[in-house]
Design a protein around this motif. Structure first.
Motif, PDB file in Angstrom:
ATOM      1  N   TYR A 128      21.717  40.758  30.013  1.00 25.83           N
ATOM      2  CA  TYR A 128      23.305  40.874  30.152  1.00 25.83           C
ATOM      3  C   TYR A 128      23.285  39.469  30.503  1.00 25.83           C
ATOM      4  O   TYR A 128      22.992  38.814  30.856  1.00 25.83           O
ATOM      5  CB  TYR A 128      23.329  41.548  32.686  1.00 25.83           C
ATOM      6  N   HIS A 149      27.032  47.028  38.775  1.00 23.55           N
ATOM      7  CA  HIS A 149      27.500  47.047  37.800  1.00 23.55           C
ATOM      8  C   HIS A 149      26.770  48.183  36.662  1.00 23.55           C
ATOM      9  O   HIS A 149      27.275  48.487  35.938  1.00 23.55           O
ATOM     10  CB  HIS A 149      26.987  45.550  37.336  1.00 23.55           C
ATOM     11  N   VAL A 150      25.168  47.880  36.294  1.00 24.50           N
ATOM     12  CA  VAL A 150      24.892  49.293  35.388  1.00 24.50           C
ATOM     13  C   VAL A 150      24.482  50.069  36.048  1.00 24.50           C
ATOM     14  O   VAL A 150      25.353  51.648  35.505  1.00 24.50           O
ATOM     15  CB  VAL A 150      22.623  48.429  35.581  1.00 24.50           C
ATOM     16  N   ASN A 151      24.755  51.028  37.757  1.00 22.24           N
ATOM     17  CA  ASN A 151      24.919  52.097  38.255  1.00 22.24           C
ATOM     18  C   ASN A 151      26.270  52.418  38.107  1.00 22.24           C
ATOM     19  O   ASN A 151      26.405  54.090  37.838  1.00 22.24           O
ATOM     20  CB  ASN A 151      24.801  52.063  39.629  1.00 22.24           C
ATOM     21  N   SER A 152      27.291  52.097  37.911  1.00 21.47           N
ATOM     22  CA  SER A 152      28.905  51.925  38.432  1.00 21.47           C
ATOM     23  C   SER A 152      29.077  52.157  36.154  1.00 21.47           C
ATOM     24  O   SER A 152      30.409  53.144  36.229  1.00 21.47           O
ATOM     25  CB  SER A 152      29.483  51.181  38.574  1.00 21.47           C
ATOM     26  N   GLY A 153      29.041  51.822  35.598  1.00 22.67           N
ATOM     27  CA  GLY A 153      28.993  51.628  33.680  1.00 22.67           C
ATOM     28  C   GLY A 153      29.954  51.177  33.461  1.00 22.67           C
ATOM     29  O   GLY A 153      31.150  51.423  32.818  1.00 22.67           O
ATOM     30  N   ALA A 154      30.205  50.123  34.151  1.00 23.59           N
ATOM     31  CA  ALA A 154      31.719  49.398  34.324  1.00 23.59           C
ATOM     32  C   ALA A 154      31.623  48.081  32.856  1.00 23.59           C
ATOM     33  O   ALA A 154      31.153  47.926  32.948  1.00 23.59           O
ATOM     34  CB  ALA A 154      32.210  48.713  35.572  1.00 23.59           C
ATOM     35  N   ASP A 155      33.015  48.142  32.270  1.00 25.27           N
ATOM     36  CA  ASP A 155      33.137  47.017  31.511  1.00 25.27           C
ATOM     37  C   ASP A 155      32.572  45.390  31.824  1.00 25.27           C
ATOM     38  O   ASP A 155      32.196  44.772  31.291  1.00 25.27           O
ATOM     39  CB  ASP A 155      34.293  46.847  30.931  1.00 25.27           C
ATOM     40  N   THR A 157      32.130  43.685  35.946  1.00 28.30           N
ATOM     41  CA  THR A 157      32.091  43.430  37.667  1.00 28.30           C
ATOM     42  C   THR A 157      32.403  42.416  38.275  1.00 28.30           C
ATOM     43  O   THR A 157      31.493  41.066  37.576  1.00 28.30           O
ATOM     44  CB  THR A 157      30.819  44.054  37.681  1.00 28.30           C
ATOM     45  N   ARG A 181      37.586  50.814  41.945  1.00 31.29           N
ATOM     46  CA  ARG A 181      38.164  50.172  40.725  1.00 31.29           C
ATOM     47  C   ARG A 181      39.542  49.619  41.121  1.00 31.29           C
ATOM     48  O   ARG A 181      39.958  49.129  41.723  1.00 31.29           O
ATOM     49  CB  ARG A 181      38.526  51.270  39.613  1.00 31.29           C
ATOM     50  N   GLU A 212      27.980  43.366  29.831  1.00 29.40           N
ATOM     51  CA  GLU A 212      26.690  43.303  29.050  1.00 29.40           C
ATOM     52  C   GLU A 212      27.071  42.383  28.100  1.00 29.40           C
ATOM     53  O   GLU A 212      28.071  42.130  27.590  1.00 29.40           O
ATOM     54  CB  GLU A 212      27.060  44.775  28.104  1.00 29.40           C
TER      55      GLU A 212
END
Length: 420
Positions: A128, A149-155, A157, A181, A212
């Motif tokens: 990351y 960031h990881v929990n939300s699956g965002a491109d 944050t 969002r 990521e």
């Protein structure tokens, strides 16, 4: 996610600090140094806050991109941040704009600063990336933001904070839905859209982004190939992800670090002389909004070897004293009276001088009988005997840099011109 899991994410991450900004609104304070290298709080530099946040969060891979008048900043990083050990999987890379992609382009924007260093980042293989601005004052645990960031699956944050509509003109401004969002994003708007329910404030980007790593590289390569891009996160990368991907907001209040004394989350852009003066003077308050004495979240910096501060003379009108003030090591308050002042390392205040609201950067020498109020004095300035500043606005404006709020910035060049 547990604290241990958050720390594990931090150890898999790299912080990239964008520290190339000129900071032109600080006027002569940035004539010889980049804004992140400007002194703050008696001992530290502005960049120390982003670096300390990274280290205290558990991120031990750090890159610092420099560009504008970087010598002072690079020297500070070498002196104060050279304790990282490769054998402990730690590193701090100083990455000047060195025309690495071609012989024509320096860093063209915030995104380009990372694009030009992809190969160096890849050599550390972080999972990351935490992208940071190097010119703000705050305490934040980035591992909390990483977990979201990881929990939300965002491109991506984006760290965010509420600011006044006037302040928001200098930042990216966003709108979010009930799930955080980001549904709209505009960079430095002339007329910032207000937050729902509060017409006086806008939701602003802090210039903190989590990606990521491989996804970020893909975005940067696409951006570099776009002839219409300005190579900037706020202008290009983030708006694109708001339109085409999943961009999530992270309110600063969720990860702000406090000691219990702070009444609300503290974040400052000390980008003007007025803001710089005010943020430093605020530290002298009985209960300052920012607690820099908390040992559980230390602000690391270069520590000069100096003797303790000394206060001498005890006569009426010639008493070495400081009230509601902060006085750093190596200072000598010799028969001088200070009230609501912040003295950086090695400042000397000579007899019969009276100071109020003075922010004196390192190794300033204030002559006898000087009367100064509401001033910022640049490093190493020699204040002549009997100088009076802060009592005659018209005269002050002719001799020094005087702000709309009545704060005077004093440099040695300005002092030298007094005798011409």
């Amino acid at each position: 996610m547990s604290k241990q899991d958050q720390r594990s994410l931090a150890r898999q991450s790299m912080a990239f600090v964008l520290a190339g900004g000129r900071g032109s609104r600080l006027k002569e304070l940035t004539d010889r140094r980049a804004k992140p290298a400007v002194f703050f709080g008696g001992k530290t530099r502005i960049i120390d806050f982003a670096l300390s946040n990274s280290m205290n969060s558990g991120i031990r891979r750090i890159g610092v991109a420099t560009q504008y008048k970087a010598h002072s900043l690079i020297r500070h990083l070498h002196r104060g941040w050279s304790f990282f050990r490769p054998e402990r999987n730690e590193s701090l890379d100083i990455l000047p704009a060195s025309q690495r992609v071609n012989e024509e382009n320096w860093y063209l924007g915030t995104a380009d600063a990372i694009f030009q260093n992809i190969d160096i980042i890849e050599s550390y293989a972080p999972k990351y990336m935490v992208i940071l601005a190097g010119d703000h004052i705050y305490k934040q645990d980035y591992s909390v933001m990483l977990a979201q960031h990881v929990n939300s699956g965002a491109d991506v944050t984006v760290g965010c904070i509420a600011a006044s509509l006037e302040e928001a003109k200098g930042f990216g401004v966003m709108a979010i839905d009930e799930n955080d969002r980001i549904i709209d994003f505009v960079e430095k708007p002339e007329n910032p859209p207000a937050m729902p329910g509060d017409p006086t404030q806008a939701l602003c980007s802090m210039g903190i982004y989590v990606f990521e790593t491989q996804f970020l590289f893909k975005l940067l390569r696409e951006d570099a190939a776009d002839p219409n891009s300005s190579r900037d996160f706020g202008k290009d990368i983030i708006p694109k992800l708001v339109r085409e991907g999943l961009a999530m907001a992270h309110p600063f209040s969720r990860s702000c670090v406090t000691s219990g004394l702070e009444k609300k989350p503290y974040w400052r852009d000390v980008g003007t002389v007025d803001a710089f003066w005010q943020a430093n003077i605020d530290l002298t308050e009985f209960e300052p909004e920012l607690d820099i004495y908390a040992t559980e979240w230390p602000i690391w910096t270069y520590q000069e070897l100096t003797p303790p501060a000394k206060f001498i003379h005890n006569e009426e009108g010639r008493r070495g004293q400081a009230i509601s003030s902060m006085v750093s090591g190596g200072c000598i308050i010799s028969g001088s009276s200070l009230y609501r002042c912040l003295m950086f390392t090695g400042v000397r205040c000579n007899s019969f001088s009276h100071l109020e609201g003075v922010v004196a950067l390192p190794y300033v020498d204030i002559g006898r009988n000087a009367r100064l109020s509401n001033v910022v004095i640049d490093r190493g300035v020699q204040i002549p005997q009997g100088l009076v500043v802060g009592e005659d606005p018209i005269l002050d404006a002719k001799r020094f840099r005087r702000t709309e709020n009545g704060v005077c910035l004093i440099t040695q060049d300005m002092i030298d011109r007094l005798g011409q």
